[in-house]
Write a protein that holds these residues in place. Structure first.
Motif, PDB file in Angstrom:
ATOM      1  N   ALA A  46       0.858  -1.162   0.112  1.00 50.26           N
ATOM      2  CA  ALA A  46       0.001  -0.071   0.095  1.00 50.26           C
ATOM      3  C   ALA A  46       0.731   1.184  -0.111  1.00 50.26           C
ATOM      4  CB  ALA A  46      -0.942  -0.044   1.269  1.00 50.26           C
ATOM      5  N   ASP A  47       0.612   2.214  -0.896  1.00 54.87           N
ATOM      6  CA  ASP A  47       1.547   3.336  -0.798  1.00 54.87           C
ATOM      7  C   ASP A  47       1.162   4.347   0.056  1.00 54.87           C
ATOM      8  OD1 ASP A  47       2.689   2.667  -3.367  1.00 54.87           O
ATOM      9  OD2 ASP A  47       1.026   3.541  -4.509  1.00 54.87           O
ATOM     10  N   LEU A  48      -0.286   4.457   0.445  1.00 59.01           N
ATOM     11  CA  LEU A  48      -0.700   5.465   1.483  1.00 59.01           C
ATOM     12  C   LEU A  48      -1.378   4.367   2.665  1.00 59.01           C
ATOM     13  CD1 LEU A  48      -2.590   7.885  -0.742  1.00 59.01           C
ATOM     14  CD2 LEU A  48      -0.500   8.491   0.700  1.00 59.01           C
ATOM     15  N   SER A  49      -1.433   5.027   3.687  1.00 50.59           N
ATOM     16  CA  SER A  49      -1.967   4.513   4.897  1.00 50.59           C
ATOM     17  C   SER A  49      -3.451   4.961   4.601  1.00 50.59           C
ATOM     18  CB  SER A  49      -1.553   5.175   6.159  1.00 50.59           C
ATOM     19  OG  SER A  49      -0.226   4.945   6.314  1.00 50.59           O
ATOM     20  N   ILE A  50      -4.704   4.135   5.107  1.00 57.57           N
ATOM     21  CA  ILE A  50      -5.934   4.510   5.137  1.00 57.57           C
ATOM     22  C   ILE A  50      -6.704   4.010   6.312  1.00 57.57           C
ATOM     23  CG2 ILE A  50      -7.873   3.786   3.666  1.00 57.57           C
ATOM     24  CD1 ILE A  50      -5.877   3.017   1.265  1.00 57.57           C
ATOM     25  N   PHE A  51      -7.512   5.038   6.683  1.00 56.57           N
ATOM     26  CA  PHE A  51      -8.387   4.905   7.704  1.00 56.57           C
ATOM     27  C   PHE A  51      -9.844   4.868   7.270  1.00 56.57           C
ATOM     28  CE2 PHE A  51      -5.145   7.103  10.666  1.00 56.57           C
ATOM     29  CZ  PHE A  51      -4.182   5.740  10.665  1.00 56.57           C
ATOM     30  N   PRO A  52     -10.643   4.091   7.787  1.00 55.34           N
ATOM     31  CA  PRO A  52     -12.254   4.281   7.711  1.00 55.34           C
ATOM     32  C   PRO A  52     -12.590   5.618   8.265  1.00 55.34           C
ATOM     33  CG  PRO A  52     -11.843   2.497   9.279  1.00 55.34           C
ATOM     34  CD  PRO A  52     -10.320   3.087   8.729  1.00 55.34           C
ATOM     35  N   ARG A  53     -13.794   6.080   7.773  1.00 59.84           N
ATOM     36  CA  ARG A  53     -14.168   7.484   8.211  1.00 59.84           C
ATOM     37  C   ARG A  53     -14.453   7.486   9.627  1.00 59.84           C
ATOM     38  NH1 ARG A  53     -17.704  10.459   4.828  1.00 59.84           N
ATOM     39  NH2 ARG A  53     -18.410  12.311   6.127  1.00 59.84           N
ATOM     40  N   ALA A  54     -14.911   6.544  10.353  1.00 58.43           N
ATOM     41  CA  ALA A  54     -15.076   6.759  11.742  1.00 58.43           C
ATOM     42  C   ALA A  54     -13.865   7.121  12.533  1.00 58.43           C
ATOM     43  CB  ALA A  54     -15.814   5.397  12.279  1.00 58.43           C
ATOM     44  N   ILE A  55     -12.676   6.345  12.319  1.00 63.79           N
ATOM     45  CA  ILE A  55     -11.378   6.634  12.812  1.00 63.79           C
ATOM     46  C   ILE A  55     -11.108   8.223  12.574  1.00 63.79           C
ATOM     47  CG2 ILE A  55      -9.162   6.223  12.736  1.00 63.79           C
ATOM     48  CD1 ILE A  55      -9.559   3.166  12.293  1.00 63.79           C
ATOM     49  N   GLY A  56     -11.250   8.475  11.066  1.00 63.45           N
ATOM     50  CA  GLY A  56     -10.926   9.972  10.822  1.00 63.45           C
ATOM     51  C   GLY A  56     -11.527  10.980  11.508  1.00 63.45           C
ATOM     52  N   GLU A  57     -13.006  10.804  11.736  1.00 61.57           N
ATOM     53  CA  GLU A  57     -13.930  11.718  12.503  1.00 61.57           C
ATOM     54  C   GLU A  57     -13.529  11.738  13.832  1.00 61.57           C
ATOM     55  OE1 GLU A  57     -17.718  10.322  11.135  1.00 61.57           O
ATOM     56  OE2 GLU A  57     -17.814  11.828   9.507  1.00 61.57           O
ATOM     57  N   LEU A  58     -13.134  10.785  14.428  1.00 60.49           N
ATOM     58  CA  LEU A  58     -12.622  10.580  15.913  1.00 60.49           C
ATOM     59  C   LEU A  58     -11.456  11.746  16.169  1.00 60.49           C
ATOM     60  CD1 LEU A  58     -12.707   9.272  18.976  1.00 60.49           C
ATOM     61  CD2 LEU A  58     -10.939   7.644  17.734  1.00 60.49           C
ATOM     62  N   LEU A  59     -10.293  11.340  14.988  1.00 62.26           N
ATOM     63  CA  LEU A  59      -9.283  12.291  15.152  1.00 62.26           C
ATOM     64  C   LEU A  59      -9.135  13.489  14.695  1.00 62.26           C
ATOM     65  CD1 LEU A  59      -6.950   9.404  13.691  1.00 62.26           C
ATOM     66  CD2 LEU A  59      -7.115   9.991  15.850  1.00 62.26           C
ATOM     67  N   VAL A 100      -2.137  10.453   5.725  1.00 66.60           N
ATOM     68  CA  VAL A 100      -3.157   9.357   5.743  1.00 66.60           C
ATOM     69  C   VAL A 100      -4.253   9.823   4.767  1.00 66.60           C
ATOM     70  CG1 VAL A 100      -2.467   8.635   8.066  1.00 66.60           C
ATOM     71  CG2 VAL A 100      -4.422  10.189   7.595  1.00 66.60           C
ATOM     72  N   THR A 101      -4.817   8.596   4.312  1.00 61.87           N
ATOM     73  CA  THR A 101      -6.305   9.023   3.622  1.00 61.87           C
ATOM     74  C   THR A 101      -7.319   8.671   4.605  1.00 61.87           C
ATOM     75  OG1 THR A 101      -5.052   8.770   1.389  1.00 61.87           O
ATOM     76  CG2 THR A 101      -7.345   8.635   1.734  1.00 61.87           C
ATOM     77  N   ILE A 102      -8.148   9.571   4.801  1.00 63.41           N
ATOM     78  CA  ILE A 102      -9.458   9.021   5.601  1.00 63.41           C
ATOM     79  C   ILE A 102     -10.476   8.749   4.410  1.00 63.41           C
ATOM     80  CG2 ILE A 102     -11.193   9.956   7.134  1.00 63.41           C
ATOM     81  CD1 ILE A 102      -8.343   9.849   8.318  1.00 63.41           C
ATOM     82  N   ALA A 103     -11.225   7.460   4.334  1.00 61.16           N
ATOM     83  CA  ALA A 103     -11.925   7.146   3.314  1.00 61.16           C
ATOM     84  C   ALA A 103     -13.142   7.793   3.947  1.00 61.16           C
ATOM     85  CB  ALA A 103     -12.033   5.799   3.315  1.00 61.16           C
ATOM     86  N   GLU A 104     -14.062   7.968   2.527  1.00 61.37           N
ATOM     87  CA  GLU A 104     -15.639   8.403   3.076  1.00 61.37           C
ATOM     88  C   GLU A 104     -16.296   7.122   3.426  1.00 61.37           C
ATOM     89  OE1 GLU A 104     -17.647  10.205  -0.403  1.00 61.37           O
ATOM     90  OE2 GLU A 104     -16.824  12.146   0.418  1.00 61.37           O
ATOM     91  N   SER A 105     -15.706   6.032   3.233  1.00 62.41           N
ATOM     92  CA  SER A 105     -16.581   4.589   3.624  1.00 62.41           C
ATOM     93  C   SER A 105     -16.157   4.223   5.143  1.00 62.41           C
ATOM     94  CB  SER A 105     -16.123   3.658   2.521  1.00 62.41           C
ATOM     95  OG  SER A 105     -16.833   2.638   2.889  1.00 62.41           O
ATOM     96  N   GLU A 106     -16.982   3.561   5.554  1.00 68.16           N
ATOM     97  CA  GLU A 106     -16.330   2.545   6.704  1.00 68.16           C
ATOM     98  C   GLU A 106     -15.892   1.084   6.005  1.00 68.16           C
ATOM     99  OE1 GLU A 106     -16.388   3.249   9.976  1.00 68.16           O
ATOM    100  OE2 GLU A 106     -16.724   5.159   9.449  1.00 68.16           O
ATOM    101  N   ASP A 107     -16.179   0.632   4.959  1.00 70.77           N
ATOM    102  CA  ASP A 107     -15.861  -0.434   4.316  1.00 70.77           C
ATOM    103  C   ASP A 107     -14.460  -0.509   3.983  1.00 70.77           C
ATOM    104  OD1 ASP A 107     -18.495  -1.499   4.951  1.00 70.77           O
ATOM    105  OD2 ASP A 107     -19.258  -0.669   2.981  1.00 70.77           O
ATOM    106  N   VAL A 108     -13.582   0.088   4.568  1.00 73.65           N
ATOM    107  CA  VAL A 108     -12.058  -0.252   4.224  1.00 73.65           C
ATOM    108  C   VAL A 108     -11.532  -0.685   5.431  1.00 73.65           C
ATOM    109  CG1 VAL A 108     -12.364   1.550   2.411  1.00 73.65           C
ATOM    110  CG2 VAL A 108     -11.574   2.122   4.781  1.00 73.65           C
ATOM    111  N   THR A 109     -10.383  -1.536   5.246  1.00 76.76           N
ATOM    112  CA  THR A 109      -9.318  -2.102   6.311  1.00 76.76           C
ATOM    113  C   THR A 109      -8.470  -0.920   6.583  1.00 76.76           C
ATOM    114  OG1 THR A 109      -9.481  -4.229   5.444  1.00 76.76           O
ATOM    115  CG2 THR A 109      -7.523  -3.698   6.961  1.00 76.76           C
ATOM    116  N   ALA A 110      -8.378  -0.656   7.845  1.00 78.60           N
ATOM    117  CA  ALA A 110      -7.254   0.368   8.390  1.00 78.60           C
ATOM    118  C   ALA A 110      -5.862  -0.304   8.030  1.00 78.60           C
ATOM    119  CB  ALA A 110      -7.172   0.600   9.861  1.00 78.60           C
TER     120      ALA A 110
END
Length: 134
Positions: A46-59, A100-110
């Protein structure tokens, strides 16, 4: 050096697979404190780190304040909309900025990817059982 035992996870193909999952601390400007983030897949592909939306909103609260982008992965037709952010990260006594990329979706693996993440560390994958990071 930190050691992370591979963790068993369900797989539609193999039944159960063991994955290198790691933990680190990220600074939340919203909470004004360090927040532990667990179960990040250490992914050298993976080039980038990716987090689902809920983690991003928390942070960070409003994830849309970051630069908008669309990611393509292993399946060329599959697209993922997200937002780029730089967060302060603490790992193993070191502090650095993590893109990091914060996804608009919850359906992604951190995922902890290479850019600003795994590329800053020395990673040793030990026979599918353990990941050592320093």
């Amino acid at each position: 050096m930190r050691r992370f035992k591979y963790q068993p996870s369900a797989s539609a193909i193999f039944g159960v697979v063991r994955r290198p999952l790691v933990s680190l601390d990220l600074y939340s400007p919203v909470k004004k404190q360090w927040v532990p983030v667990t179960n990040l897949l250490a992914d050298t592909g993976a080039d980038l780190s990716i987090f689902p939306r809920a983690i991003g909103e928390l942070l960070i609260g409003d994830i849309r304040r970051g630069q908008s982008l669309t990611l393509r992965g292993i399946v060329p037709g599959a697209l993922l909309k997200g937002y780029l952010h730089r967060l302060s990260c603490k790992f193993n006594g070191r502090t650095f900025r993590l893109l990091v990329t914060i996804a608009e979706s919850e359906d992604v693996t951190a995922v902890l990817g290479r850019v600003d993440g795994l590329d800053r560390l020395i990673a040793t994958f030990v026979k599918g059982r353990e990941l050592q990071l320093r």
